[in-house]
Design an enzyme around this catalytic site. Structure first.
Site, PDB file in Angstrom:
ATOM      1  N   LYS A 186       1.262  -1.079   0.275  1.00 20.87           N
ATOM      2  CA  LYS A 186      -0.021   0.090   0.010  1.00 20.87           C
ATOM      3  C   LYS A 186       0.331   1.282   0.006  1.00 20.87           C
ATOM      4  O   LYS A 186       1.568   0.915   0.628  1.00 20.87           O
ATOM      5  CB  LYS A 186      -1.099  -0.295   1.306  1.00 20.87           C
TER       6      LYS A 186
HETATM    7  C1  LIG Z   1      -5.509  -4.128   0.691  1.00 17.69           C
HETATM    8  C2  LIG Z   1      -6.998  -4.474   0.469  1.00 17.69           C
HETATM    9  C3  LIG Z   1      -7.713  -4.206   2.054  1.00 17.69           C
HETATM   10  C4  LIG Z   1      -7.718  -4.955   2.733  1.00 17.69           C
HETATM   11  O1  LIG Z   1      -6.511  -4.551   3.949  1.00 17.69           O
HETATM   12  P1  LIG Z   1      -5.307  -6.073   4.821  1.00 17.69           P
HETATM   13  O2  LIG Z   1      -4.776  -4.913   4.948  1.00 17.69           O
HETATM   14  O3  LIG Z   1      -4.424  -6.450   4.060  1.00 17.69           O
HETATM   15  O4  LIG Z   1      -6.800  -6.725   5.020  1.00 17.69           O
HETATM   16  C5  LIG Z   1      -9.256  -3.605   1.408  1.00 17.69           C
HETATM   17  N1  LIG Z   1      -9.746  -3.471   0.029  1.00 17.69           N
HETATM   18  C6  LIG Z   1      -9.156  -3.366  -0.887  1.00 17.69           C
HETATM   19  C7  LIG Z   1     -10.080  -1.725  -1.779  1.00 17.69           C
HETATM   20  C8  LIG Z   1      -7.429  -3.265  -0.464  1.00 17.69           C
HETATM   21  O5  LIG Z   1      -7.034  -3.481  -1.874  1.00 17.69           O
END
Ligand SMILES: *Cc1c(COP(=O)(O)O)cnc(C)c1O
Length: 376
Positions: A186
């Site tokens: 991210k």
């Molecule tokens: C990464 C992501 C999540 C989930 O996040 P995690 O920390 O991996 O549980 C939820 N929604 C979207 C659109 C994402 O890209």
């Protein structure tokens, strides 16, 4: 590996000495969870986004789950979300014991189409999880208005949109609880982790309790007044997060610069459609995803790029066609826009420290592969 150099990965976190310093501070303090670092990170994050509160949790998925629980979503309810997202956007409804319904997306923004959303509402609909996919804001004004008309809760999935701006306001500040996620691919990372932003004192207090085994905030440590979870973020993760927030403008700026260079390097490359621009909104760069022409064998392109030392992946598959959702009755043809984008989308290597030289290699290898594209 390509003779031209080291393989180029898809993603890479941007961490440095400040992260190390704060993690060491936590280690030496002896308070590895529920110490002062969690609140320091949360305050810095809320201030950066511009909300009154931010409650850190163990993942973005955990944040979505708690957002729906707090909204009163449970068995018998239906939650509508986008099929063009990461699976958590839908699974959070199942975690809350509810059912998932999907509505198709807009072909330009890849976000929920408000008209399709409204058409998908049933008497069982309880909440909407709009997603700001690939860091491009969804039409949150239209979606919030539909939710208000039908008396539905909104929990925004901003996991890919930290720093994105919709009509002059950062995602997270449009009035509904918003979730961000910090897995290492991210925009910013805490290792694993997530956070819920809100201006609402009651939502905030409830999320604090729900993430902490249902403990009453003011009560004794071993007093639990509702069903909760252990969705706490530990202080080592929060330390990484605080350092990242301190550097967030720099981190996002580097990513935007890399995206701009791709736009230049890939401009005019036949067979490739670049990410959309929505006038007046600001995309926060999470991935760099291009669309190949219909009929091109995208998976073969991925294989050829890999041989040339360039990582790439199909991004994203439509959620309703995942085995879990097929087993729940979903089929091809239900959401044609989402399916068409899923079939064509290709994520290229993208992170803030990607060098110009690496990007030039990605562009030239992609051009070489597409000069004679494998077809389906
Ligand atoms: C990464 C992501 C999540 C989930 O996040 P995690 O920390 O991996 O549980 C939820 N929604 C979207 C659109 C994402 O890209």
């Amino acid at each position: 590996m390509s003779p031209a150099g080291e393989p180029i990965p898809l993603a890479q976190p941007d961490v440095g000495p400040r992260e190390e310093e704060l993690v060491l501070e936590v280690l030496r303090s002896g308070m590895l969870s529920l110490g002062p670092m969690g609140p320091r990170f949360e305050r810095a994050f809320a201030d950066w986004v511009g909300t009154k509160h931010a409650a850190a949790v163990s993942s973005g998925t955990a944040g979505l789950h708690l957002g729906l629980v707090r909204a009163g979503v449970g068995p018998g309810d239906e939650v509508i979300t986008s099929p063009f997202s990461f699976i958590s956007s839908a699974n959070c409804a199942l975690h809350a014991g509810a059912d998932v319904a999907f509505a198709d997306i807009d072909p330009i923004t890849f976000n929920l189409d408000p008209a399709a959303l409204e058409a998908a509402i049933t008497p069982r609909t309880k909440a909407i999880v709009p997603v700001h996919i690939f860091g491009l804001p969804c039409d949150i004004e239209a979606i919030s208005a539909i939710a208000a008309t039908h008396g539905l809760a909104v929990v925004e999935d901003g996991a890919e949109a930290l720093g994105a701006v919709r009509q002059g306001r950062k995602i997270g500040t449009h009035g509904s609880p918003t979730i961000f996620a910090f897995y290492p691919n991210k925009q910013m990372t805490t290792g694993e982790g997530g956070i819920v932003t809100t201006d609402d004192d009651d939502v905030y207090e409830d999320i604090l309790s729900l993430r902490n085994q249902g403990r009453a905030d003011s009560g004794a440590w071993l007093e639990h007044d509702r069903l909760g979870w252990n969705y706490r973020m530990d202080d080592l993760s929060a330390a990484v997060g605080l350092a990242q927030v301190e550097r967030l403008d720099e981190i996002l700026g580097k990513r935007a610069a890399v995206a701009e260079r791709y736009a230049t390097l890939l401009a005019g490359l036949p067979g490739v459609t670049l990410p959309s621009v929505v006038e007046g909104d600001v995309r926060s760069w999470f991935v760099y995803t291009v669309l190949l022409e219909p009929g091109v064998d995208r998976n073969a392109v991925i294989g050829l790029l890999a041989k040339r030392g360039v990582a790439s992946k199909p991004y994203l598959p439509s959620i309703h066609l995942q085995p879990l959702y097929r087993a729940r009755g979903h089929r091809e043809g239900e959401f044609p826009v989402s399916e068409a984008i899923s079939a064509r989308a290709l994520a290229l290597p993208f992170f803030g420290n990607l060098t110009l030289e690496q990007q030039e290699r990605v562009a030239s290898e992609l051009a070489a592969v597409l000069a004679d594209p494998p077809v389906l």
